[in-house]
Scaffold this motif. Structure first.
Motif, PDB file in Angstrom:
ATOM      1  N   ALA A 222       9.986 -53.150 -36.902  1.00 45.07           N
ATOM      2  CA  ALA A 222      11.160 -52.319 -36.578  1.00 45.07           C
ATOM      3  C   ALA A 222      11.593 -51.504 -37.802  1.00 45.07           C
ATOM      4  CB  ALA A 222      12.314 -53.190 -36.095  1.00 45.07           C
TER       5      ALA A 222
ATOM      6  N   GLY B 186      14.062 -38.561 -42.130  1.00 44.48           N
ATOM      7  CA  GLY B 186      15.476 -38.145 -42.141  1.00 44.48           C
ATOM      8  C   GLY B 186      16.279 -38.824 -43.231  1.00 44.48           C
TER       9      GLY B 186
ATOM     10  N   TYR C 147      18.771 -38.703 -48.634  1.00 41.24           N
ATOM     11  CA  TYR C 147      19.115 -39.369 -49.894  1.00 41.24           C
ATOM     12  C   TYR C 147      18.587 -38.605 -51.103  1.00 41.24           C
ATOM     13  CZ  TYR C 147      20.203 -43.183 -46.671  1.00 41.24           C
ATOM     14  OH  TYR C 147      20.718 -43.941 -45.640  1.00 41.24           O
TER      15      TYR C 147
ATOM     16  N   SER D 110      18.335 -35.303 -51.029  1.00 39.53           N
ATOM     17  CA  SER D 110      18.975 -33.981 -50.919  1.00 39.53           C
ATOM     18  C   SER D 110      17.975 -32.857 -51.175  1.00 39.53           C
ATOM     19  CB  SER D 110      20.181 -33.854 -51.861  1.00 39.53           C
ATOM     20  OG  SER D 110      21.187 -34.763 -51.474  1.00 39.53           O
ATOM     21  N   LYS D 111      16.746 -33.062 -50.700  1.00 37.11           N
ATOM     22  CA  LYS D 111      15.722 -32.017 -50.780  1.00 37.11           C
ATOM     23  C   LYS D 111      14.605 -32.362 -49.812  1.00 37.11           C
ATOM     24  CE  LYS D 111      13.774 -34.262 -54.873  1.00 37.11           C
ATOM     25  NZ  LYS D 111      13.491 -34.163 -56.306  1.00 37.11           N
TER      26      LYS D 111
ATOM     27  N   ASN E 214      13.848 -46.587 -42.151  1.00 42.22           N
ATOM     28  CA  ASN E 214      14.937 -46.285 -41.221  1.00 42.22           C
ATOM     29  C   ASN E 214      16.165 -47.177 -41.437  1.00 42.22           C
ATOM     30  OD1 ASN E 214      13.472 -48.508 -40.328  1.00 42.22           O
ATOM     31  ND2 ASN E 214      13.621 -47.987 -38.159  1.00 42.22           N
TER      32      ASN E 214
ATOM     33  N   SER F 144      17.178 -47.820 -44.469  1.00 42.77           N
ATOM     34  CA  SER F 144      17.630 -47.351 -45.789  1.00 42.77           C
ATOM     35  C   SER F 144      17.100 -48.175 -46.957  1.00 42.77           C
ATOM     36  CB  SER F 144      19.162 -47.272 -45.870  1.00 42.77           C
ATOM     37  OG  SER F 144      19.650 -46.346 -44.917  1.00 42.77           O
TER      38      SER F 144
ATOM     39  N   SER G 215      12.612 -36.430 -30.844  1.00 43.82           N
ATOM     40  CA  SER G 215      11.788 -36.302 -32.049  1.00 43.82           C
ATOM     41  C   SER G 215      12.069 -34.999 -32.773  1.00 43.82           C
ATOM     42  CB  SER G 215      10.307 -36.375 -31.700  1.00 43.82           C
ATOM     43  OG  SER G 215       9.518 -36.057 -32.847  1.00 43.82           O
TER      44      SER G 215
ATOM     45  N   LEU H 270      17.293 -32.095 -39.480  1.00 43.48           N
ATOM     46  CA  LEU H 270      16.548 -32.704 -40.591  1.00 43.48           C
ATOM     47  C   LEU H 270      17.051 -34.098 -40.951  1.00 43.48           C
ATOM     48  CD1 LEU H 270      16.277 -29.725 -43.124  1.00 43.48           C
ATOM     49  CD2 LEU H 270      14.641 -30.417 -41.349  1.00 43.48           C
ATOM     50  N   LEU H 271      18.346 -34.318 -40.795  1.00 40.71           N
ATOM     51  CA  LEU H 271      18.959 -35.498 -41.404  1.00 40.71           C
ATOM     52  C   LEU H 271      19.306 -36.570 -40.375  1.00 40.71           C
ATOM     53  CD1 LEU H 271      21.339 -33.675 -43.901  1.00 40.71           C
ATOM     54  CD2 LEU H 271      18.977 -34.416 -44.231  1.00 40.71           C
ATOM     55  N   THR H 272      19.155 -37.809 -40.791  1.00 39.91           N
ATOM     56  CA  THR H 272      19.573 -38.949 -39.978  1.00 39.91           C
ATOM     57  C   THR H 272      21.093 -38.969 -39.876  1.00 39.91           C
ATOM     58  OG1 THR H 272      19.094 -40.097 -42.047  1.00 39.91           O
ATOM     59  CG2 THR H 272      17.674 -40.569 -40.184  1.00 39.91           C
ATOM     60  N   PRO H 273      21.618 -39.653 -38.847  1.00 39.50           N
ATOM     61  CA  PRO H 273      23.076 -39.765 -38.732  1.00 39.50           C
ATOM     62  C   PRO H 273      23.663 -40.444 -39.959  1.00 39.50           C
ATOM     63  CG  PRO H 273      21.938 -41.243 -37.193  1.00 39.50           C
ATOM     64  CD  PRO H 273      20.912 -40.337 -37.749  1.00 39.50           C
TER      65      PRO H 273
ATOM     66  N   SER I  28      25.507 -43.039 -42.181  1.00 33.11           N
ATOM     67  CA  SER I  28      25.441 -44.496 -42.015  1.00 33.11           C
ATOM     68  C   SER I  28      26.168 -45.155 -43.179  1.00 33.11           C
ATOM     69  CB  SER I  28      23.976 -44.954 -42.004  1.00 33.11           C
ATOM     70  OG  SER I  28      23.357 -44.624 -43.245  1.00 33.11           O
TER      71      SER I  28
ATOM     72  N   GLU J  88      24.913 -47.152 -45.202  1.00 30.29           N
ATOM     73  CA  GLU J  88      24.023 -47.067 -46.361  1.00 30.29           C
ATOM     74  C   GLU J  88      24.083 -45.677 -46.989  1.00 30.29           C
ATOM     75  OE1 GLU J  88      23.231 -48.256 -43.387  1.00 30.29           O
ATOM     76  OE2 GLU J  88      22.943 -50.389 -43.820  1.00 30.29           O
ATOM     77  N   MET J  89      24.199 -44.629 -46.160  1.00 34.13           N
ATOM     78  CA  MET J  89      24.299 -43.277 -46.711  1.00 34.13           C
ATOM     79  C   MET J  89      25.541 -43.134 -47.576  1.00 34.13           C
ATOM     80  SD  MET J  89      25.170 -39.620 -45.077  1.00 34.13           S
ATOM     81  CE  MET J  89      26.876 -39.938 -45.560  1.00 34.13           C
TER      82      MET J  89
ATOM     83  N   ILE K 183      24.734 -44.979 -50.813  1.00 32.23           N
ATOM     84  CA  ILE K 183      23.679 -44.411 -51.667  1.00 32.23           C
ATOM     85  C   ILE K 183      24.080 -43.033 -52.194  1.00 32.23           C
ATOM     86  CG2 ILE K 183      21.309 -43.480 -51.626  1.00 32.23           C
ATOM     87  CD1 ILE K 183      20.595 -45.778 -49.680  1.00 32.23           C
ATOM     88  N   LEU K 184      24.590 -42.172 -51.320  1.00 33.37           N
ATOM     89  CA  LEU K 184      24.880 -40.793 -51.735  1.00 33.37           C
ATOM     90  C   LEU K 184      26.258 -40.659 -52.391  1.00 33.37           C
ATOM     91  CD1 LEU K 184      23.639 -38.274 -48.994  1.00 33.37           C
ATOM     92  CD2 LEU K 184      22.872 -38.478 -51.363  1.00 33.37           C
TER      93      LEU K 184
ATOM     94  N   PHE L 237      25.881 -43.499 -37.299  1.00 31.52           N
ATOM     95  CA  PHE L 237      24.842 -44.470 -36.958  1.00 31.52           C
ATOM     96  C   PHE L 237      25.454 -45.700 -36.290  1.00 31.52           C
ATOM     97  CE2 PHE L 237      21.641 -47.780 -38.301  1.00 31.52           C
ATOM     98  CZ  PHE L 237      20.665 -47.377 -37.415  1.00 31.52           C
TER      99      PHE L 237
ATOM    100  N   GLU M 169      17.298 -49.706 -34.642  1.00 29.92           N
ATOM    101  CA  GLU M 169      16.105 -49.101 -35.251  1.00 29.92           C
ATOM    102  C   GLU M 169      15.425 -48.099 -34.332  1.00 29.92           C
ATOM    103  OE1 GLU M 169      16.299 -52.357 -34.481  1.00 29.92           O
ATOM    104  OE2 GLU M 169      14.492 -52.984 -33.404  1.00 29.92           O
TER     105      GLU M 169
ATOM    106  N   THR N 290      16.109 -39.538 -36.271  1.00 30.45           N
ATOM    107  CA  THR N 290      16.837 -38.360 -36.720  1.00 30.45           C
ATOM    108  C   THR N 290      17.518 -37.706 -35.521  1.00 30.45           C
ATOM    109  OG1 THR N 290      15.325 -38.013 -38.561  1.00 30.45           O
ATOM    110  CG2 THR N 290      16.598 -36.108 -37.825  1.00 30.45           C
TER     111      THR N 290
ATOM    112  N   VAL O 244      18.507 -29.295 -50.308  1.00 29.01           N
ATOM    113  CA  VAL O 244      19.274 -29.371 -49.077  1.00 29.01           C
ATOM    114  C   VAL O 244      20.765 -29.395 -49.435  1.00 29.01           C
ATOM    115  CG1 VAL O 244      19.878 -30.956 -47.214  1.00 29.01           C
ATOM    116  CG2 VAL O 244      17.473 -30.498 -47.721  1.00 29.01           C
TER     117      VAL O 244
END
Lengths: 197, 197
Positions: free
Chosen positions: A45, A51, A56, A58-59, A71, A73, B49, B90-93, B95, B97-98, B101-102, B113, B128, B132, B148
């Protein structure tokens, strides 16, 4: 010296890699794409996520020092060395449907998607679990209006990229089967699993 | 006149839509993103997809006339009308973790998410399985070097996009929870399911 394995033109393989090992992918003849996908070995899973990786970083173009995320993270690979500097993470692997939709192809066409799901099927992975691949050496340009153009790879003969595994994984890897992605010539891809530091 | 449903700020819903019906997504107050994901109703292995859609459209910004494809290359949505013309794929929802991390966020943060997997969980879908998203009204610019940048949405109050369902689906839809994607203010999203032609 670890053994180098050759992936013949328009084919694919699947293999395990342990955390800390390095996956070195060579373009032996130049201008050849290799599609990579990966799953956590004990939890399919958990799989590679374009994505999350693009978000993360940013490019869209990942290279030395960048991380390929799952998926959920978690880091899957860290790019330790990159002799080319241009890979794609936007597009799904070429597929029978792609050749029909984009190029109006008739009849069977070898494809990375088929090569991946056949090889990864040996590990119990189903086709629909294979998402957007990290398309090593694939040269996709995005114009100011968002237009996507597939160009000849920038890889020269012998160029490689080193990806350190950040978890135990099952990987699928191909020699890409799409005319347009490989400057019209199907060539092999070589890879080795190195012991790491 | 079909009923309009409001999705409160930083929340999400899931619902069924039938082939031929039109999902209209409004930005009632402007500059608000809505993340959309979808599964074939009777086969959750078939899901939205980004990679196939971008590949087949040969562009990253989809708008009127473009098709959103599933991972098995079947059409899921066709964009019938688009009053904004800028959405991200392009980007995942966003979350938990985002945000960590960001943005180095501490503690729980509402996220698309979480809102998607909680709402879609009612339909038996696991986190899972959510890839994206099509990030409606999200304004992501890609620089010439691949950088990005998330900008304020271009949507004005009342703008909408119409997506015609090309198969029976279960959809998840949010009012996005990320400060940076919504010009710093969390607003609702409205949607309606219209009968189609």
């Amino acid at each position: 010296m670890s053994a180098v394995t050759r992936i013949p033109p328009q084919s694919g393989v699947a293999f395990r890699i342990r955390a800390g090992q390095i996956l070195r992918i060579y373009d032996p003849l130049g201008e050849q794409v290799a599609d990579l996908f990966a799953f956590k070995d004990d939890d399919h899973a958990c799989s590679l996520s374009s994505g999350r990786s693009i978000d993360y970083a940013s490019k869209i173009y990942l290279s030395t020092g960048d991380i390929l995320y799952a998926n959920d993270s978690r880091p899957m690979f860290r790019i330790l060395e990159d002799q080319v500097g241009r890979h794609d993470f936007l597009l799904t692997p070429c597929s029978q449907e792609m050749f029909e939709i984009l190029y109006h192809h008739h009849g069977h066409h070898p494809s990375c998607f088929e090569n991946l799901y056949r090889a990864l099927g040996e590990f119990g992975i189903r086709p629909e679990q294979i998402g957007t691949t990290f398309n090593v050496f694939m040269n996709v340009e995005v114009g100011p209006d968002g237009a996507v153009a597939v160009k000849a790879p920038k890889s020269k003969p012998g160029d490689f990229i080193d990806l350190r595994a950040e978890m135990d994984m099952v990987c699928g890897l191909t020699s890409c089967s799409a005319e347009n992605s490989n400057n019209g010539r199907f060539k092999p891809i070589d890879y080795a699993i190195l012991p790491g530091a």
